[in-house]
Design a protein around this motif. Structure first.
Motif, PDB file in Angstrom:
ATOM      1  N   LEU A  68       0.851  -1.187   0.000  1.00 27.56           N
ATOM      2  CA  LEU A  68       0.000   0.000   0.000  1.00 27.56           C
ATOM      3  C   LEU A  68       0.889   1.240   0.000  1.00 27.56           C
ATOM      4  N   THR A  69       0.656   2.129  -0.937  1.00 28.57           N
ATOM      5  CA  THR A  69       1.412   3.383  -1.019  1.00 28.57           C
ATOM      6  C   THR A  69       0.672   4.464  -0.235  1.00 28.57           C
ATOM      7  N   LEU A  70       1.378   5.145   0.636  1.00 32.67           N
ATOM      8  CA  LEU A  70       0.802   6.151   1.511  1.00 32.67           C
ATOM      9  C   LEU A  70       1.355   7.534   1.156  1.00 32.67           C
ATOM     10  N   PRO A  71       0.730   8.603   1.681  1.00 35.85           N
ATOM     11  CA  PRO A  71       1.257   9.951   1.437  1.00 35.85           C
ATOM     12  C   PRO A  71       2.701  10.092   1.915  1.00 35.85           C
ATOM     13  N   GLU A  72       3.459  10.981   1.275  1.00 40.72           N
ATOM     14  CA  GLU A  72       4.877  11.156   1.607  1.00 40.72           C
ATOM     15  C   GLU A  72       5.072  11.599   3.052  1.00 40.72           C
ATOM     16  N   ARG A  73       4.084  12.270   3.610  1.00 41.19           N
ATOM     17  CA  ARG A  73       4.202  12.721   4.994  1.00 41.19           C
ATOM     18  C   ARG A  73       4.331  11.558   5.968  1.00 41.19           C
ATOM     19  N   LEU A  74       3.896  10.364   5.535  1.00 40.97           N
ATOM     20  CA  LEU A  74       3.954   9.198   6.410  1.00 40.97           C
ATOM     21  C   LEU A  74       5.204   8.353   6.187  1.00 40.97           C
ATOM     22  N   PRO A 120       8.497   3.861   6.082  1.00 43.99           N
ATOM     23  CA  PRO A 120       9.419   4.148   4.971  1.00 43.99           C
ATOM     24  C   PRO A 120       9.261   3.166   3.825  1.00 43.99           C
ATOM     25  N   GLY A 121       9.311   3.691   2.604  1.00 42.97           N
ATOM     26  CA  GLY A 121       9.202   2.857   1.418  1.00 42.97           C
ATOM     27  C   GLY A 121      10.465   2.936   0.584  1.00 42.97           C
ATOM     28  N   ALA A 122      10.401   2.394  -0.615  1.00 43.20           N
ATOM     29  CA  ALA A 122      11.556   2.414  -1.516  1.00 43.20           C
ATOM     30  C   ALA A 122      11.623   3.757  -2.234  1.00 43.20           C
ATOM     31  N   ARG A 123      12.814   4.217  -2.471  1.00 40.49           N
ATOM     32  CA  ARG A 123      12.986   5.485  -3.178  1.00 40.49           C
ATOM     33  C   ARG A 123      12.614   5.317  -4.644  1.00 40.49           C
ATOM     34  N   SER A 124      11.938   6.330  -5.198  1.00 41.99           N
ATOM     35  CA  SER A 124      11.581   6.309  -6.607  1.00 41.99           C
ATOM     36  C   SER A 124      12.759   6.787  -7.443  1.00 41.99           C
ATOM     37  N   HIS A 145      12.997   9.468  -8.887  1.00 41.61           N
ATOM     38  CA  HIS A 145      13.200  10.896  -8.633  1.00 41.61           C
ATOM     39  C   HIS A 145      13.711  11.142  -7.210  1.00 41.61           C
ATOM     40  N   ARG A 146      14.163  10.084  -6.550  1.00 43.75           N
ATOM     41  CA  ARG A 146      14.712  10.135  -5.191  1.00 43.75           C
ATOM     42  C   ARG A 146      13.673  10.428  -4.132  1.00 43.75           C
ATOM     43  N   ALA A 147      12.398  10.465  -4.519  1.00 47.10           N
ATOM     44  CA  ALA A 147      11.342  10.639  -3.523  1.00 47.10           C
ATOM     45  C   ALA A 147      11.177   9.334  -2.756  1.00 47.10           C
ATOM     46  N   LYS A 148      10.769   9.456  -1.502  1.00 49.18           N
ATOM     47  CA  LYS A 148      10.608   8.265  -0.669  1.00 49.18           C
ATOM     48  C   LYS A 148       9.206   8.270  -0.059  1.00 49.18           C
ATOM     49  N   PRO A 149       8.225   7.673  -0.741  1.00 44.63           N
ATOM     50  CA  PRO A 149       6.858   7.679  -0.223  1.00 44.63           C
ATOM     51  C   PRO A 149       6.706   6.715   0.947  1.00 44.63           C
ATOM     52  N   GLY A 150       5.584   6.844   1.647  1.00 49.34           N
ATOM     53  CA  GLY A 150       5.278   5.878   2.693  1.00 49.34           C
ATOM     54  C   GLY A 150       4.738   4.603   2.075  1.00 49.34           C
ATOM     55  N   MET A 151       5.071   3.468   2.667  1.00 54.41           N
ATOM     56  CA  MET A 151       4.596   2.179   2.166  1.00 54.41           C
ATOM     57  C   MET A 151       4.355   1.224   3.327  1.00 54.41           C
ATOM     58  N   ILE A 152       3.270   0.435   3.218  1.00 54.18           N
ATOM     59  CA  ILE A 152       2.967  -0.623   4.176  1.00 54.18           C
ATOM     60  C   ILE A 152       2.847  -1.927   3.404  1.00 54.18           C
ATOM     61  N   ARG A 153       3.386  -2.991   3.979  1.00 57.40           N
ATOM     62  CA  ARG A 153       3.213  -4.322   3.398  1.00 57.40           C
ATOM     63  C   ARG A 153       2.185  -5.066   4.252  1.00 57.40           C
ATOM     64  N   VAL A 154       1.087  -5.491   3.617  1.00 59.87           N
ATOM     65  CA  VAL A 154       0.034  -6.237   4.306  1.00 59.87           C
ATOM     66  C   VAL A 154       0.146  -7.708   3.920  1.00 59.87           C
ATOM     67  N   GLN A 155       0.268  -8.571   4.918  1.00 59.43           N
ATOM     68  CA  GLN A 155       0.317 -10.009   4.705  1.00 59.43           C
ATOM     69  C   GLN A 155      -1.080 -10.587   4.948  1.00 59.43           C
ATOM     70  N   GLY A 156      -1.543 -11.404   4.020  1.00 58.88           N
ATOM     71  CA  GLY A 156      -2.841 -12.053   4.157  1.00 58.88           C
ATOM     72  C   GLY A 156      -2.701 -13.560   4.071  1.00 58.88           C
ATOM     73  N   LEU A 157      -3.416 -14.267   4.938  1.00 58.75           N
ATOM     74  CA  LEU A 157      -3.436 -15.727   4.928  1.00 58.75           C
ATOM     75  C   LEU A 157      -4.864 -16.168   4.644  1.00 58.75           C
ATOM     76  N   TYR A 158      -5.068 -16.771   3.485  1.00 53.70           N
ATOM     77  CA  TYR A 158      -6.406 -17.081   2.959  1.00 53.70           C
ATOM     78  C   TYR A 158      -6.615 -18.592   2.948  1.00 53.70           C
ATOM     79  N   GLU A 159      -7.773 -19.034   3.460  1.00 57.79           N
ATOM     80  CA  GLU A 159      -8.099 -20.457   3.467  1.00 57.79           C
ATOM     81  C   GLU A 159      -9.027 -20.753   2.308  1.00 57.79           C
ATOM     82  N   LEU A 160      -8.564 -21.605   1.403  1.00 65.28           N
ATOM     83  CA  LEU A 160      -9.244 -21.786   0.124  1.00 65.28           C
ATOM     84  C   LEU A 160     -10.532 -22.585   0.242  1.00 65.28           C
TER      85      LEU A 160
END
Length: 434
Positions: free
Chosen positions: A124-130, A135-139, A141-156
């Motif tokens: 999930l990409t978040l506003p740069e203020r976050l 912290p996320g990966a730099r683009s 253009h050297r910008a560093k947006p906020g990023m969250i990694r969500v893990q999901g475990l799904y039962e089929l």
């Protein structure tokens, strides 16, 4: 009997005893006067219908639900770690509640397993203020947006999520690979992408009596069952039919597994090779390029349970979770987070996962089953998700209609007047002076 979305949402949340969970987590310490735990959870979920999120919009929604007035300042003060833990506990309680007495769907190829679990993550990409909090990966253009990694475990089998977690973007799937050991039970089958492939973890999965199907990593060392190195490229070079062979994986681990290989069409292989070249810091090896002509899978499931063709088909079910993630981002505004505090973002993230869980189990599954009885074609998850967000808003307006005018008038009177300390005269005051 009320069967609309608003009443269904309330009926699903009611058995969870939100009041008790709020006290256990410290979100509520005394008898609430305005912000009742159930109303807070409902407002978190229903922010989905809002085009954007702010404390004022959130406070207005709380006021409309409870037919009272609530200030944005009071809501801001409640946004802390306890709010995050409270919503997390409600989500876990809902997952536990929905798993009781479930009638399992048992396709023939899956009947040998207690559960079929699919694990994957989405970013999930978040506003740069976050970015300072997430912290996320730099683009480029050297910008560093906020990023969250969500893990999901799904039962089929039951077609529902059994666990969610979130972390910083930098904690990748490889690092998260051992997390599954907390939730895996003997007899489970786990389907995961290549990003989770850690031989030590696969060995632990096998040790607890569970099973796995995973893609093969081209850099892995492969040995015959007697311990001699296996030249996989030479073995596959002139082969035209599928391969199903017992091997040992890893130079140190020597993990016993089945290696299943299916040749792909030449145009598919060439496309893979074309995409691989520019995305590597060093050119791919000849071995790597040669193996791109095959779909390679590893598993510890015996041939008596799944044939090679069934292994490939079962692994193909893993892509269902990617469709789910696409529906989340396209229609549940999962990335539309406010540029507020860390706690506000985490609270809304779990609230949206809570609403998504309700959508998956109480609406999508129920509508699918009802229409299946009427011989209607299978429902498109993406189309149902798009419909649900519209239906949710319309249904709530219908449910609130008897008291909607009164509730909205209170919100307008409280949140919409000019501020008393405003120095510049407003239009009405100017008009009175003319």
């Amino acid at each position: 009997m009320k069967t609309n979305c608003g009443s269904k949402l309330e009926s699903v949340l009611q058995p969870l005893d939100c009041d008790a969970l709020a006290r256990q987590t410290g979100f509520v310490r005394r008898q609430p006067k305005k912000l009742w735990p159930l109303v807070f959870i409902q407002s978190c979920c229903l922010l989905l219908v809002e085009p954007s999120v702010s404390f004022r919009r959130w406070a207005i929604l709380i006021g409309a639900l409870a037919n009272l007035t609530y200030s944005k300042q009071a809501l801001f003060e409640r946004m802390g770690a306890r709010a995050v833990v409270f919503v997390q506990r409600v989500l876990l309680a809902l997952i536990s509640h929905l798993s009781r007495g479930v009638q399992r769907v048992l396709p023939p190829a899956l009947s040998a397993f207690k559960r079929v679990l699919i694990q994957d993550s989405t970013i999930l990409t978040l506003p740069e203020r976050l970015a300072a909090c997430f912290p996320g990966a730099r683009s480029q253009h050297r910008a560093k947006p906020g990023m969250i990694r969500v893990q999901g475990l799904y039962e089929l089998k039951t077609q529902r999520f059994v666990h969610f977690s979130h972390s910083a973007f930098v904690r990748n799937d490889l690092t998260a690979a051992p997390d599954i050991l907390h939730y895996l039970r003997a007899g489970d089958l786990l389907l995961r992408d290549l990003g989770y492939l850690v031989l030590e973890v696969l060995g632990q999965i096998h040790a607890v009596g569970a099973y796995f199907v995973s893609r093969f990593k081209h850099s892995l060392s492969v040995f015959e069952t007697e311990g001699q190195p296996l030249d996989l490229v030479a073995l596959l070079r002139h082969r035209t039919h599928p391969l199903d062979q017992d091997v040992l994986l890893g130079a140190k681990e020597h993990l016993p597994a089945r290696l299943v290989a299916f040749k792909v069409p030449e145009e598919v292989a060439n496309l893979r090779r074309h995409r691989a070249r520019p995305h590597h810091h060093s050119p791919p090896t000849q071995r790597h390029l040669a193996l791109m002509g095959w779909d390679l899978l590893i598993t510890n499931v015996s041939r008596a349970v799944l044939t090679a063709k069934q292994v490939a088909k079962v692994y193909g079910l893993r892509f269902h979770i990617e469709t789910i993630f696409k529906a989340w981002k396209s229609h549940f505004h999962l990335e539309a987070m406010p540029a507020g505090s860390r706690y506000e973002v985490e609270t809304l993230l779990y609230a949206r996962l809570l609403l998504i869980t309700i959508f998956e189990t109480c609406f999508l599954a129920r509508w699918g089953a009802q229409l299946q009885e009427a011989s209607t074609p299978a429902l498109s998850r993406l189309k149902v998700a798009a419909f649900f967000t519209v239906y949710l808003s319309a249904s709530l307006l219908w449910q609130w209609q008897p008291r909607l005018e009164c509730a909205l008038l209170k919100q307008v009177a409280y949140h919409c007047p000019y501020e008393r300390r405003r120095k510049r005269k407003n239009f009405v005051e100017k008009l009175e002076l003319t």
